[in-house]
Every structure is written in C-alpha cells, then in structure tokens.
Design an enzyme around this catalytic site. Structure first.
Site, PDB file in Angstrom:
ATOM      1  CG  HIS A   1      -1.953  -1.016   1.288  1.00 54.50           C
ATOM      2  ND1 HIS A   1      -2.169  -1.814   2.386  1.00 54.50           N
ATOM      3  CD2 HIS A   1      -2.878  -1.395   0.359  1.00 54.50           C
ATOM      4  CE1 HIS A   1      -3.184  -2.637   2.143  1.00 54.50           C
ATOM      5  NE2 HIS A   1      -3.621  -2.410   0.916  1.00 54.50           N
TER       6      HIS A   1
ATOM      7  CE  LYS B   1     -17.001  -7.338   4.525  1.00 55.02           C
ATOM      8  NZ  LYS B   1     -16.176  -7.295   3.342  1.00 55.02           N
TER       9      LYS B   1
ATOM     10  CB  SER C   1      -4.466  -6.590   4.382  1.00 58.65           C
ATOM     11  OG  SER C   1      -4.012  -5.348   3.920  1.00 58.65           O
TER      12      SER C   1
ATOM     13  NE  ARG D   1      -2.402  -7.797  -4.137  1.00 59.68           N
ATOM     14  CZ  ARG D   1      -3.152  -8.182  -3.125  1.00 59.68           C
ATOM     15  NH1 ARG D   1      -2.613  -8.325  -1.936  1.00 59.68           N
ATOM     16  NH2 ARG D   1      -4.431  -8.445  -3.271  1.00 59.68           N
TER      17      ARG D   1
END
Ligand code: PNS
Length: 171
Positions: free
Chosen positions: A17, A41, A128, A90
């Site tokens: 990031h 969430k 992450s 990615r």
C-alpha cells in the site's frame, strides 16, 4: 491540480500500500488515501488506528491526506472532486475483482476513471489478509509492513486476541 483517490480497507496497511501511495503521489498533485469504514464488518484494526498508521507512514508525503469514508466510493470521489481512483494491481487474479469494481464505479458515476499502478514485484505477494494470518500466529511480519504497523499488530495479538484468531474471518 490533479487529484487521485487511493481507497482501500488497509486492514492493516502493508508495504505494498505504501509503495502505491508513494508512486501515486509522484504522478498526482494531491492524493487522498481513503480508508473504508464499514460498520457491518469487524476489522482487526479500528478505522481510527488504520488512519493513524497511514498518517504515520504516508501522511508526511507532500500532497497526501488520509481520510475515512463510509458508503459508496463514487460519492466521496464526487464530494472531493477527484479526477481518478488509483488502485494497485498485484497479479492477474487481482485484475478480475479490480476491473469489476472499476466498471461498477463507472456505471454508478459515469466519467469515473480508475487508474491501475502495477505493484512492485517486491510486494506483489503481500496482502493484508496474509499479514494478519502470519501476525496472528506470532510470525515476523517485519518484512511486509512498516515498523509501526508491525508494532500495532503485535499489540493486537498479545493483548486480547488469541493466537490464530482474526476478527471477521473464518477458520
Ligand atoms: O483494498 P480493498 O479492500 O480491496 O478496497 C476495497 C474498496 C474499499 C475500494 C471497496 O470495497 C469500496 O470502494 N467500497 C466502498 C463501497 C463501494 O463503493 N462499492 C461499490 C464498488 S464495488
């Protein structure tokens, strides 16, 4: 003055990031790092902590601002008059999901362009969720995240959280 919006969950922020925000900041006059706050969430790191960490690791860059948002990204883009949304890519497996989001955002708000920055090979395998998993078992996440983030994760998994237990994730 070109303004880019760099959105994400950033739970937690990774070196990948940081790399994308640093590179976006070289191409755009202003970059708003937008941290998703989704009340439905249960993230590992509270939104305030994610903002604090991002402020520490990219907030010092000229033109970079870190904010939170709730709801639709296109609403924030409109409110802040962003020129583009910037996302890192990615791998080809990222591409399907990222393109879907880009198309939905463009359908919701015609004229919303998403620009992809190819992740640096050094960080193309870092996510992450994997960082969280490694940290949850007491593994060394130092190679994948800024030091402040590694320290925050260590705090989370020694205080309160059990080993291997990640909020909001199964198994
Ligand atoms: O880093 P992430 O988790 O892939 O980021 C996803 C994010 C935050 C960019 C995306 O979930 C998002 O924009 N959420 C806000 C809700 C929204 O606008 N949804 C419509 C596009 S799918």
């Amino acid at each position: 003055m070109a303004l880019a919006l760099c959105p994400g969950s950033f739970d937690p922020p990774t070196n990948g990031h940081v790399d994308i925000v640093e590179r976006a900041a070289r191409h755009f006059d202003r970059v708003i790092v937008a941290v998703l706050h989704n009340p439905d969430k249960r993230p590992l790191l509270a939104v305030e902590e994610r903002v604090k960490l991002l402020d520490a690791v990219v907030g010092y860059l000229p033109g970079v601002e870190v904010v939170t948002f709730e709801g639709l990204l296109v609403d924030l883009a409109k409110e802040r008059r962003a020129d583009v949304i910037v996302k890192g890519l990615r791998s080809t497996s990222d591409m399907g999901y990222e393109l879907q989001m880009a198309h939905i955002n463009a359908a919701l708000a015609p004229g919303t362009d998403t620009v992809f920055i190819a992740a640096s090979p050094a960080w193309s395998f870092v996510s992450s969720s994997m960082v969280k998993q490694v940290a949850s078992y007491g593994g060394d996440v130092g190679p994948f995240v800024p030091q402040q983030v590694a320290e925050a994760l260590a705090r989370h998994f020694t205080v309160g959280q059990g080993r291997g237990s990640i909020p909001g994730e199964k198994g």
